[in-house]
Structures are given as C-alpha cells and as structure tokens.
Motif scaffolding. Structure first.
Motif: not given
Length: 415
Positions: A293-299, A308-315, A358-365
């Motif tokens: 995951l640390a090598a990724m550019d998006a999730f 949530m963990d990927a969000g902490y990396a601000h990807m 709070t509000v979920l910060p990620y777009p949902v599809a």
C-alpha cells in the motif's frame, strides 16, 4: 449438526484445550519471550504485529520472538522463530511467553497465566463493516463465546481514535484498557513513501513512470448453524476503464495491484486478466499489505477499513460499492449510513459512535459510470479539506510513531 450441538462440541473441545494449557504451566514464563499470531495463523510477517516486533528487535536483540503460522513455508527474519499453529505448539509457547501480540482472536479454550501481558492490535481501526454485537443476528452465539473468551484475556487494545473507543465495547465485546497509539502498520504510510515505491518497482520490474492503484475488496463471511463461512463474490469493477480514467485525470500509465484478504488469498489462485496482462499485479500472497500500500498512488475498495489507512497517506481513495443494499441486509448494519444515493453525504451511524459527527471523506460509486465520474471530477483541494476535517472529527491520534508507542508499553512489562 445444529447450532446448539455444534456449540456443545466446541465447549468440550475448548475444555480439552484448557487442560493442555494448564499442563504447560509446569514450564516457567520466560521474561524475554514474545508470542505473535496474525489472522488466526493464516497471516505471515505483516499487519500491526510486524511493526511492533521490528521496533522491539531494534531496541533489544535479546528478545525472543515466537510466531504461529499454518504454513511453515512463510518467510520471516532470522531473529523470529516460526512455529506451527497447533494446539500443542500454542499451549507450550503461549504458556511460557511474557507477552502475547495478536491482530485477531485466540482459539476458544486458550488460557492466559498470571503475570502475562496480552495486547491485541486488531486488524482494522475505523472501518465500514459492523463487527461483533453490532451485527445483531449475524453474530452467532459461537462467535460471541470465542470473542468473549479472548477479550477477557486482553490487557490492552491498540486504537487510533475516539471512534474506536466508542465502537469497540460492543464491536469487540471488550470493556478493558486502550492504548491510544494509532495503528503501527500505518507508520509506513506516514511521510515520504518514495523508498517503498522504488522497492515495489524493482520487485515487479516496472518503470519509474508507472502509477499504481490498489483494488482491495473486503473480506466477506457469514455463519450457518454456528459455523463460520468465508466467501468471495464476482467483481463487477471494470479494471480497464478504471485504469483509463485514472490516466485521463492524473496522467501517466496506470497499473492495477490486486490485493485479496489474507484469509482468502491462500486458497485463491493468482488472478489473471487477458486484456491487462502485465498491467495487473496480484499482490495477494504478500504477507504485508502495507508495504504494498505504501507504494500505491491511489486506492479502491468496497468496504475495507484499509480505505481509512490509505486516506492517512493522503492518496486518492475511491469507494466502489456495487451491492450496498445486499451488503446491509447480509451484515445487519454498518458503521456508516450508506445510501442508495451515491451523491448523498454519508454520515457515521450514531447508534455505534454517538459522540461523533462526521462525514465519509471518500467519493462513493455503485457502478462503473459513477466511478468514472468520481475519478474525472476528483478535486485534490476539496479532498484534502475533507480528510483534515474527518481526522479532527474522529479525534485521530496517529502521528507516524505508533510502533514506538506500543513498544514503550510492552517494554514496561518485560523482564
């Protein structure tokens, strides 16, 4: 075998397990011995325990690490002794260890001795899926007995936020102490991740200009007559379209990294895609998801807490949930007020986290059209603002030093 008969069988088996543990009390507890397990033995050198162990070993080379595994072919650093995840092995090694570290549950019938310290890191912090008693009828009586037996032995559970403190009493069937440290596995996501990206590129022989997105579908399970069942579903995500849209919005050539949950990965063959070919990397068998995951550019995920963990990396994180209604029915409830309207703000379920707004910060599809729109319309500034507000709302304590904080706590109980 119906549920009640199955429970009787498990109780008899647990009684036998306890006898084995009590017999092993003739052996002394070694003050420097630490026993570890991940994902009920199905995991390897990964998740939160890995980073705690690395930190402890760095501090003191005299610590003795014992790691339980189902597959003795799994690889570990030379300073770790891997042992079979069998009753006899667990009874001896756990009974003689000063500290236990686990990210899941100990088998029913496991017994802890006086003078031992058991820290549970769990394998998720803030997530989507309801767990434990929050599942209602979806949480079987057998699951409750296993959870209660384990939780009664735990001395501390590692958490990263007020969210966990509110959700875990019923979610983990746990009312003990918390260690407010953050998730150690997320330390690797904090700050500059370039060395991890370079290591991944070298391992899979891909160029520096390649960008990577991880798709990690959630772990699915159910219960029938008290027995746990694990299953996976067919994905409707259009991988080619996903990669094409990421390229349009963010530029570059994108590769897909597939990550199936550790409890499924061992029984699932490497996934192939005739169209993507070399642009698909199946990293499901890697013991440590977070190095990947640390090598990724998006999730991209459906309901995995790794979002949530990927969000902490601000990807960029995108939720692809194509079965919200069915999943809600199967799971019983969710930690978020998921809606069939993908563009409606998703708030936290106040029944589970009553003191958080709070509000979920990620777009949902819910389909590929909506996912395409979310990617092409992605706004970095708005996304960063939402992430910042979310972290304030849940009172996040993670600062990239979780492993050190947990190690500090454990060392206070060693020797």
């Amino acid at each position: 075998m119906n549920e009640q008969n199955y429970i009787r069988y498990r109780k008899i088996k647990a009684f036998g397990n306890r006898l084995c543990f009590k017999m092993c009390r003739i052996f002394p507890i070694k003050s420097n011995r630490i026993s570890i397990c991940t994902f009920e033995g199905k995991g390897g050198f990964g998740c939160n325990p890995k980073y705690i162990v690395e930190e402890l070993h760095k501090r003191n080379g005299d610590y003795e690490f014992i790691w339980f595994v189902d597959d003795m072919n799994k690889e570990f650093p030379p300073y770790i002794k891997k042992v079979p995840n069998t009753l006899r092995s667990r009874a001896y090694w756990l009974s003689t260890s000063k500290v236990w570290i686990d990210n899941y549950r100990k088998p029913y019938g496991t017994c802890k001795r006086k003078g031992q310290y058991y820290i549970n890191t769990w394998h998720a912090t803030i997530g989507f899926k309801s767990i434990g008693l929050w599942r209602g009828n979806g949480f079987s009586q057998m699951a409750y007995l296993v959870s209660k037996n384990d939780s009664d032995m735990i001395d501390s559970v590692v958490i990263d936020s007020e969210w966990c403190a509110e959700m875990y009493p019923k979610g983990m069937v746990y009312n003990g102490n918390y260690l407010w440290a953050g998730a150690p596995r997320c330390d690797i996501l904090y700050g500059n991740r370039e060395k991890h990206k370079e290591r991944f590129r070298q391992k899979y022989k891909i160029g520096e200009d390649i960008k990577l997105v991880m798709f990690a579908p959630t772990f699915r399970e159910g219960a029938s007559n008290g027995r746990r069942t694990i299953f996976s579903e067919v994905w409707t995500l259009d991988f080619k379209r996903l990669l094409d849209n990421l390229g349009k919005r963010f530029g570059g050539v994108w590769y897909l990294c597939l990550r199936i949950h550790p409890q499924l990965a061992s029984s699932v063959k490497e996934h192939k895609d005739a169209y993507l070919k070399e642009r698909l990397i199946d990293a499901s068998q890697a013991d440590d998801m977070y190095e990947v995951l640390a090598a990724m550019d998006a999730f991209v995920t459906d309901y995995s807490s790794a979002a949530m963990d990927a969000g902490y990396a601000h990807m960029p994180v995108f939720i692809y949930a194509d079965d919200i209604e069915k999943y809600l029915n199967d799971r019983g409830s969710m930690l978020w007020n998921m809606s069939m309207d993908s563009y409606k703000p998703i708030t936290n379920n106040k029944n589970m986290t009553p003191n958080i707004d709070t509000v979920l910060p990620y777009p949902v599809a819910q389909n590929n059209d909506e996912l395409e729109n979310n990617i092409l319309q992605f706004d970095e500034d708005k996304y960063s603002s939402k992430l910042e507000q979310f972290e304030k709302d849940v009172k996040l304590v993670f600062d990239g030093n979780a492993s050190a904080k947990v190690a500090d706590q454990l060392e206070a109980y060693m020797w």
